[in-house]
Design a protein around this motif. Structure first.
Motif, short mmCIF file in Angstrom:
data_model
loop_
_atom_site.label_atom_id
_atom_site.label_comp_id
_atom_site.label_asym_id
_atom_site.label_seq_id
_atom_site.Cartn_x
_atom_site.Cartn_y
_atom_site.Cartn_z
N ARG A 169 37.63 -14.81 155.84
CA ARG A 169 36.94 -15.94 155.21
C ARG A 169 35.45 -15.66 155.07
NH1 ARG A 169 33.77 -19.95 156.29
NH2 ARG A 169 33.57 -19.35 158.49
N VAL A 170 34.84 -15.14 156.14
CA VAL A 170 33.41 -14.84 156.12
C VAL A 170 33.12 -13.73 155.11
CG1 VAL A 170 31.51 -13.91 157.48
CG2 VAL A 170 33.02 -15.63 158.47
N LYS A 171 33.97 -12.71 155.06
CA LYS A 171 33.75 -11.61 154.13
C LYS A 171 33.83 -12.10 152.68
CE LYS A 171 35.07 -7.46 156.68
NZ LYS A 171 35.98 -6.29 156.69
N ARG A 172 34.78 -12.98 152.40
CA ARG A 172 34.88 -13.50 151.03
C ARG A 172 33.64 -14.31 150.66
NH1 ARG A 172 40.38 -14.47 152.73
NH2 ARG A 172 41.77 -12.93 151.77
N GLU A 173 33.12 -15.06 151.61
CA GLU A 173 31.90 -15.82 151.36
C GLU A 173 30.73 -14.90 151.05
OE1 GLU A 173 31.06 -18.40 154.61
OE2 GLU A 173 32.51 -19.94 153.99
N GLN A 174 30.71 -13.73 151.69
CA GLN A 174 29.63 -12.76 151.50
C GLN A 174 29.95 -11.74 150.42
OE1 GLN A 174 29.05 -11.07 155.41
NE2 GLN A 174 28.21 -12.96 156.25
N ASN A 175 31.08 -11.93 149.74
CA ASN A 175 31.51 -11.02 148.67
C ASN A 175 31.68 -9.59 149.17
OD1 ASN A 175 32.35 -10.54 146.00
ND2 ASN A 175 30.31 -9.84 145.40
N GLU A 177 39.52 -15.59 160.10
CA GLU A 177 38.12 -16.01 160.08
C GLU A 177 37.23 -14.89 159.55
OE1 GLU A 177 34.65 -18.30 160.59
OE2 GLU A 177 36.78 -18.76 160.32
#
Length: 204
Positions: free
Chosen positions: A68-74, A65
């Motif tokens: 996933r959040v880090k990828r969304e925030q680049n 999780e």
């Protein structure tokens, strides 16, 4: 056959379940957690082995999780931060000294226990991509820089040099606005230019 330690008669059967939970401030939906149930008395027990397995399942869900959040925030994931640190040939303690964030910062970043700031993320990326930036950061922190790459022979892949240098200046300005003095104070940020052969050169 596992006999229930409560009633001493019933057989224990392993059951699986899922639940919504919060772990280290992160909301998770976790599946395949285990416990044993007695057919005779209905007691519900969790063995030490099951507790370890459940903890590992929760930990894996937490890391997934976070990533996933880090990828969304680049933002860089913990694995990517560790790979950059190892490529720079430094320990977690040295990385904390060079980049800041506290003595245990990189241990926490790499374990996904803490999400790095945008400014810290940019600083790590810059040290990874621009050897002269890494050299300045290392020397400013009193650490030996072992990478033999130098700015004048560092080629840029996929971007026009002037565009990339412009991005470096933007990163420095952004870091200055967010209070990250390590990057914004770097003297080489104001002395970079490029020749026509897509190579960095020092304008000084």
């Amino acid at each position: 056959m596992n006999i229930c330690p409560i009633c001493g008669q019933g057989e224990l059967e392993t059951k699986f379940y899922g639940r919504e939970m919060q772990h280290k401030g992160v909301n998770l939906i976790v599946e395949n957690l285990q416990f044993d149930c007695c057919h005779e008395c209905g007691a519900e027990l969790t063995s030490p082995e099951q507790m370890n397995q459940n903890s590992e399942i929760i930990r894996t869900a937490f890391i997934n999780e976070r990533e996933r959040v880090k990828r969304e925030q680049n933002l860089l994931t913990g694995v990517e931060i560790r790979q950059i640190r190892e490529r720079l040939k430094i320990t977690q303690k040295q990385a904390a000294n060079i980049f800041g964030g506290g003595s245990n910062a990189f241990a926490k970043y790499e374990a996904e226990d803490v999400v790095q700031s945008v400014g810290m993320d940019k600083l790590i990326r810059l040290a990874s991509d621009v050897p002269e930036a890494a050299r300045w950061l290392f020397e400013n922190a009193g650490e030996a820089y072992s990478n033999n790459s130098i700015l004048s022979c560092f080629k840029i892949g996929g971007l026009r040099p002037n565009v990339y240098v412009s991005k470096i200046h933007q990163m420095a300005i952004s870091s200055s606005d967010s209070g990250d003095e390590n990057l914004s104070a770097a003297p080489w940020c104001d002395s970079l230019t490029c020749d026509n052969d897509r190579k960095y050169v020092d304008a000084a």
